[in-house]
Design an enzyme around this catalytic site. Structure first.
Site, PDB file in Angstrom:
ATOM      1  N   ASP A  12       2.649 -16.869  -3.882  1.00  8.01           N
ATOM      2  CA  ASP A  12       1.273 -17.290  -3.624  1.00  8.01           C
ATOM      3  C   ASP A  12       1.083 -18.671  -4.219  1.00  8.01           C
ATOM      4  O   ASP A  12       1.295 -18.864  -5.415  1.00  8.01           O
ATOM      5  CB  ASP A  12       0.282 -16.316  -4.281  1.00  8.01           C
ATOM      6  CG  ASP A  12       0.291 -14.971  -3.575  1.00  8.01           C
ATOM      7  OD1 ASP A  12       0.644 -14.928  -2.380  1.00  8.01           O
ATOM      8  OD2 ASP A  12      -0.040 -13.961  -4.222  1.00  8.01           O
ATOM      9  N   ASP A 131      -3.218  -7.058   8.411  1.00 14.53           N
ATOM     10  CA  ASP A 131      -3.700  -6.346   7.220  1.00 14.53           C
ATOM     11  C   ASP A 131      -4.412  -5.082   7.687  1.00 14.53           C
ATOM     12  O   ASP A 131      -5.285  -5.146   8.558  1.00 14.53           O
ATOM     13  CB  ASP A 131      -4.688  -7.219   6.436  1.00 14.53           C
ATOM     14  CG  ASP A 131      -4.013  -8.444   5.818  1.00 14.53           C
ATOM     15  OD1 ASP A 131      -2.769  -8.465   5.752  1.00 14.53           O
ATOM     16  OD2 ASP A 131      -4.741  -9.377   5.410  1.00 14.53           O
TER      17      ASP A 131
END
Lengths: 267, 206
Positions: A12, A131
């Site tokens: 990330d 997702d």
């Protein structure tokens, strides 16, 4: 012999640094993306994924430079995702050296983007991130795309898992395959952050619905979890973030463990 | 040290390939859009990004320059699509291929295996005396991303295969012509070794 199963560390990136969210401390710096990329690549990572977690305009510029630097030091494939909304966003990332782009919310808003990208760059460079969260509000037993016979359905979520769409994930996975996706990066919002293991039921369901590779994500806390998802589903790759940071586990150890358990890995 | 040209089909990212050639010892690497000035270089790489018909059209006008270079012994490495283009035709496109090698390019069998073939797979080397694969051990892992595969008419071309549904030819070699279905620029240490081998071959062509 089938393909090797892929182990993909996920980094990330926020404002040019790799960060790691820790429950009680907030976001913590985990290092320089180029150095970490090199380290994981040398350790035997099969691919890397970079997620630009802020993706503001200013960060976009920084990300472009990181992509270029990473591409000049590693010789394994890498994917960049986070905030890619348009063809030109994707093009910029790909022309700077990324092998694939991962697109999520933008695909739901504008499915044509997948097809447009496929026509220019080819199917292999498009990863559609999906997702998913179980939705128990199924009184009408009907989602926007299909009938449901359980007391929940797998709902596609957007905006980082915060907003529901009423779209059924199984139908959506089939749809993105048709539109031109080369791979699906499947994240279980229910499992994400729990460190209790990957979402086996969801992963199995999606793997059985499409003929393109699926990458499982969300919930990994140990190599045992990787073994479970490889052993019990037809998934092609696993994504893991936190277990590799701060040298808790090395890729070599994880792969040796998996190999001992009979999973085909690239050692 | 070798001077290398990468032909740009205009279809995408050549940065990785460029970097990989430099990292593995090329003196300089130019990305070119015309094959007219090939004499300046010791070797040519046909990259593996893009789509069959558009790649063929971007090359058609220079076909003679390519044939001349091949006949003059210039080392040429075709990667993925860059390899597929050398054959007669492909199921991916309507246009004829470059017809340098006899055979065709077929879609992977969707019913048997997942398509695209994405990921790391083993090289099964079927021919010992390859220059491109010199020093590469049997079963080495290399990285594939493709939906089509070559079917050469002359089996003697085939240096290595991989097992994906069936045994697919994935490395070919004939004199100064080399081709890989996988991406050496993305295949870690094994890929780097193959790149170095190709660059060594090019150096001999100075």
């Amino acid at each position: 012999m089938p393909l090797s199963k892929r182990i993909i560390p996920c980094l990330d990136v926020d404002n040019g640094r790799v960060v790691k969210g820790i429950n009680f401390l907030g976001v913590k710096d985990a290092g320089d993306p180029v150095e970490l990329a090199k380290k994981y690549s040398d350790q035997g990572a099969d691919e890397l994924v970079f997620l630009d977690i802020t993706a503001s305009k200013q960060d976009r510029e920084i990300m472009k430079n990181i992509v270029k630097k990473v591409a000049s030091v590693i010789d394994i494939p890498f994917t960049v995702g986070g905030g890619i909304k348009t063809l030109s966003d994707a093009r910029e990332i790909l022309l700077n050296g990324a092998d694939k782009v991962s697109i999520n919310t933008a695909t739901v808003k504008n499915p044509q983007l997948v097809t447009d990208l496929m026509k220019i760059f080819g199917r292999q460079c498009i990863v559609v991130a999906i997702d998913v969260k179980r939705n128990f509000m199924v009184d009408k037993k009907q989602t926007s795309t299909s009938k449901v016979d359980k007391d929940y359905f797998f709902e596609v979520m957007i905006y980082g898992g915060s907003k529901g769409t009423r779209i059924d994930a199984i139908q959506w996975a089939k749809k993105v395959e048709e539109l031109g996706a080369g791979e699906i990066l499947l994240t279980s919002i229910d499992a994400d952050g729990t460190k209790n293991g990957y979402d086996i039921e969801l992963t199995n369901t999606i793997c059985n619905s499409v003929r393109i590779p699926v990458i499982a994500s969300g919930g990994c806390g140990s190599s045992q979890h990787m073994f479970e998802v490889f052993n019990r589903t037809d998934v092609d790759a696993v994504l893991a973030a936190s277990i590799f940071h701060y040298d808790k586990l090395t890729l070599g150890k994880v792969k040796k463990y998996l190999a001992q358990k009979g999973i085909r890995t690239r050692l | 040290m070798a001077k290398i040209a990468i032909f740009d089909f205009g279809a995408g990212n050549l940065f990785n390939l460029h970097q990989s050639l430099l990292r593995n010892g090329a003196q300089n690497v130019d990305i070119i859009r015309s094959l007219k000035d090939l004499k300046k270089y010791n070797g040519l790489v046909l990259p593996g990004v893009g789509n069959f018909d558009s790649a063929i059209s971007s090359m058609k006008k220079d076909e003679i320059s390519l044939t001349t270079a091949i006949n003059n012994g210039m080392p040429i490495l075709g990667i993925c699509l860059g390899l597929e283009m050398l054959f007669y035709r492909s199921e991916e496109g309507l246009l004829d291929g470059l017809k340098v090698l006899e055979g065709e390019v077929l879609m992977l069998p969707k019913k048997k295996v997942k398509v695209p073939h994405i990921g790391w797979n083993n090289l099964l080397i079927v021919k010992g005396e390859s220059n491109l694969l010199k020093g590469i051990p049997q079963d080495s892992w290399v990285y594939f991303v493709h939906s089509y595969h070559i079917e050469p008419k002359d089996e003697n071309l085939i240096v290595a295969v991989t097992d994906y549904g069936s045994k697919l030819p994935v490395v070919i070699e004939r004199l100064n012509l080399f081709g890989t279905q996988f991406h050496p620029e993305k295949s870690g240490k094994v890929g780097a070794h193959i790149m170095k081998n190709f660059l060594k071959i090019c150096e001999k062509n100075e």
